[in-house]
Enzyme design. Structure first.
Site, short mmCIF file in Angstrom:
data_model
loop_
_atom_site.label_atom_id
_atom_site.label_comp_id
_atom_site.label_asym_id
_atom_site.label_seq_id
_atom_site.Cartn_x
_atom_site.Cartn_y
_atom_site.Cartn_z
N LYS A 219 -0.06 7.80 -23.32
CA LYS A 219 0.54 8.07 -24.63
C LYS A 219 2.03 7.67 -24.59
CE LYS A 219 -3.29 10.71 -24.66
NZ LYS A 219 -4.20 10.82 -23.53
N TYR B 43 0.84 -1.21 0.00
CA TYR B 43 0.00 0.00 0.00
C TYR B 43 0.87 1.25 0.00
CZ TYR B 43 -3.81 3.18 1.18
OH TYR B 43 -4.72 4.19 1.16
N PHE C 191 -6.07 21.01 -24.70
CA PHE C 191 -6.75 19.77 -25.03
C PHE C 191 -8.13 19.80 -24.36
CE2 PHE C 191 -7.72 15.26 -24.16
CZ PHE C 191 -7.86 14.87 -25.47
N ASP C 192 -9.13 19.06 -24.88
CA ASP C 192 -10.51 19.18 -24.34
C ASP C 192 -10.60 18.98 -22.83
OD1 ASP C 192 -9.96 17.45 -26.50
OD2 ASP C 192 -11.97 16.62 -26.56
N ASP D 263 1.88 20.30 -20.46
CA ASP D 263 0.97 19.16 -20.64
C ASP D 263 1.76 18.23 -21.55
OD1 ASP D 263 -0.95 17.35 -21.39
OD2 ASP D 263 -2.45 18.83 -21.98
N HIS E 125 -20.79 13.65 -29.25
CA HIS E 125 -20.23 12.73 -30.23
C HIS E 125 -20.07 11.31 -29.69
CE1 HIS E 125 -17.00 14.72 -28.05
NE2 HIS E 125 -16.24 13.67 -28.25
N ALA F 82 1.97 14.84 -22.46
CA ALA F 82 1.58 13.48 -22.84
C ALA F 82 2.48 12.89 -23.94
CB ALA F 82 0.12 13.48 -23.32
C1 LIG Z 1 -2.54 16.61 -24.73
C2 LIG Z 1 -3.42 15.81 -23.82
N1 LIG Z 1 -3.61 16.21 -22.56
C3 LIG Z 1 -4.39 15.50 -21.70
C4 LIG Z 1 -5.05 14.38 -22.11
C5 LIG Z 1 -5.97 13.66 -21.14
O1 LIG Z 1 -5.43 12.45 -20.77
P1 LIG Z 1 -6.33 11.20 -20.27
O2 LIG Z 1 -7.11 10.71 -21.45
O3 LIG Z 1 -5.30 10.22 -19.80
O4 LIG Z 1 -7.20 11.68 -19.18
C6 LIG Z 1 -4.90 13.93 -23.43
C7 LIG Z 1 -5.63 12.71 -23.88
O5 LIG Z 1 -5.81 12.44 -25.05
C8 LIG Z 1 -4.06 14.66 -24.31
O6 LIG Z 1 -3.88 14.29 -25.58
#
Ligand SMILES: Cc1ncc(COP(=O)(O)O)c(C=O)c1O
Length: 471
Positions: free
Chosen positions: A263, A78, A130-131, A220, A455, A222
């Site tokens: 990623k 843990y 990113f969204d 950010d 979507h 990824a």
């Molecule tokens: C640039 C970027 N930031 C953040 C995220 C969010 O990551 P997660 O899907 O692991 O929550 C993504 C996911 O596609 C991303 O491409």
């Protein structure tokens, strides 16, 4: 001896196959039934009926033998497990940030960091949010501001670093919002702008602006390794450095990062925040215990931590990255041969097909990208994702009118280490066949949609209730 490939060439994938997963191309009539049952929304087609799945590059990587071995020897204690030590020290070494907060995926990392640093008075600039980043900023009543360079908004521009932040736009944001900006973010590579990279020079310049205004810079990150590969290949003076050296310098211009490990850490689940401020880290760890778990596992199993640590080491391998990004570029070259238009140049993790110019007879209100993606599935069993009006159409707050995005795209996101060159050649050839359907392809209309993120779940049908592909 010219039949021997020179050592600096990469003649094929830098691995051999140890485990295989059978895939099937279900017959055309079955695909027709599947598409109808899914109400023309490819998110709802069972994966067993998909031949090549390019819906996303997130969490879809093939793990290596070493990652699977690390999972078997993962330490499930843990607190203070061996796997945590490996996770923490690997991230510290690559990023240079001393404080590491594990999370189950990228948006959990964003939620933690923004939950601590963002309130309703704030404006957060990014190259392009990113969204999930945008949603996490807006959820706190703050404004998410995109400041990408102008080249990044032109799908035909071939500039090498279209993910760069516009320093002019960033300065203008500080002039306008001043103290309302709590920190700046930079997304590498810029997913929402076509997987385009950010240069080292741009990171340095953004950092200088942040220093002038006394605010932190968060990355950010990824796809930080793919970004470093582009820097090595495209930025003067970087050619002789290793990917790790480039990544490390890039991280040095930030004060911290959020990462979706799904990623570039080559795993199916995982993420983290890493940062250099002990005080901020302490606050995040306190929130982590409520939201995700104890600070040495944060919503992940010990084996997941172990796989992330191994994946982060593997992704720094330049041969892997060359194979990876050249595989995406190879699809681009084959699409060029067929004259299929896409957002240029090819991104690090995906190709974004230009459905608007392929299907000019379908208006945005009938979603040319959705229609193209549905036809691609019918033609060849390939699943791709619309990035256009279905995903991004919104109400203009000033006029109350519905506004469509500038581009109607179909994203072919390439999972890491999963598909062969031959399989991706099949994809490019299928894309040309669907383009050739031209005016035979009809638009689609929404039959039902949820209030948000429509979507994923909406129900669709060919416009006017006819056929998707007319004979
Ligand atoms: C640039 C970027 N930031 C953040 C995220 C969010 O990551 P997660 O899907 O692991 O929550 C993504 C996911 O596609 C991303 O491409």
């Amino acid at each position: 001896m010219d039949h021997i490939t020179p050592d600096h060439d990469l003649p094929f994938e830098p691995y051999r196959v140890k485990v295989v997963e059978r895939i099937h191309r279900v017959p055309r009539e079955e695909r027709e039934r599947m598409l109808q049952a899914a109400e023309y929304n490819v998110f709802k087609i069972p994966s067993s009926a998909i031949y090549i799945d390019l819906l996303t590059d997130s969490g879809t990587s093939a793990m290596s033998d070493r990652q699977w071995a690390a999972m078997m020897t993962g330490d499930e204690a843990y607190a203070q497990s061996r796997s945590w030590d490996d996770f923490e020290s690997t991230i510290q070494r690559i990023t240079g940030y001393q404080h590491v907060i594990p999370c189950h995926q990228g948006r959990a990392a964003e939620n933690l960091l923004f939950g601590s640093l963002v309130n309703e008075t704030h404006v957060v600039p990014n190259n392009i949010h990113f969204d999930t980043t945008r949603a996490n900023v807006e959820f706190r009543g703050a404004v998410a501001l995109d400041c990408v360079c102008e080249e990044g908004l032109d799908p035909l521009d071939e500039s090498p670093f279209k993910g760069n932040m516009s320093i002019e736009k960033l300065e203008a944001a500080f002039a306008k919002y001043g103290d309302r900006i709590p920190f700046v973010m930079l997304t590498i590579t810029n997913n929402s702008g076509g997987g385009q990279p950010v240069s080292m020079a741009n990171a340095k310049a953004v950092r200088a602006v942040c220093d002038d205004h006394g605010v932190a810079l968060y990355l950010d990150c990824a796809r930080f390794a793919e970004n470093a590969w582009f820097i090595k290949r495209r930025e003067a003076g970087q050619e002789q450095r290793t990917i790790e050296e480039i990544a490390r310098e890039f991280f040095s211009y930030g004060n911290g990062c959020t990462m979706s490990a799904k990623k570039d850490a080559l795993v199916n689940i995982g993420g983290f925040v890493a940062l250099d401020s002990e005080e901020t880290a302490r606050g995040l760890a306190a929130r982590l215990i409520i939201q995700e778990g104890f600070p040495t596992y944060g919503g992940l199993a010990g084996r997941d931590l172990a796989a992330v640590a191994e994946g982060l080491r593997e992704v720094l391998d330049e041969e892997y990255l060359t194979y990876r990004i050249e595989q995406v570029q190879r699809i681009g070259a084959r699409l060029d041969d067929h004259g299929v238009p896409y957002l240029r140049p090819a991104g690090g993790h995906a190709i974004y097909l230009d459905a608007k110019s392929m299907l000019p007879h379908i208006p945005p209100s009938q979603f040319p990208g959705v229609s193209y993606a549905a036809a691609l599935y019918l033609d060849s069993g390939i699943r791709a994702c619309e990035i256009g009006s279905l995903m991004f159409e919104h109400v203009d707050p000033d006029t109350g009118d519905m506004v469509s995005p500038e581009m109607e795209l179909v994203r072919l996101a390439i999972p890491r280490r999963v598909y062969s060159h031959t399989q991706l050649d099949y994809v490019a050839d299928a894309c040309a066949r669907v383009r050739d359907m031209g005016e035979r392809l009809s638009g689609v209309e929404v039959v039902w949609q949820p209030a948000a993120l429509r979507h994923f779940l909406c129900r669709l049908q060919p416009a006017g209730g006819g056929a998707l592909i007319n004979t």
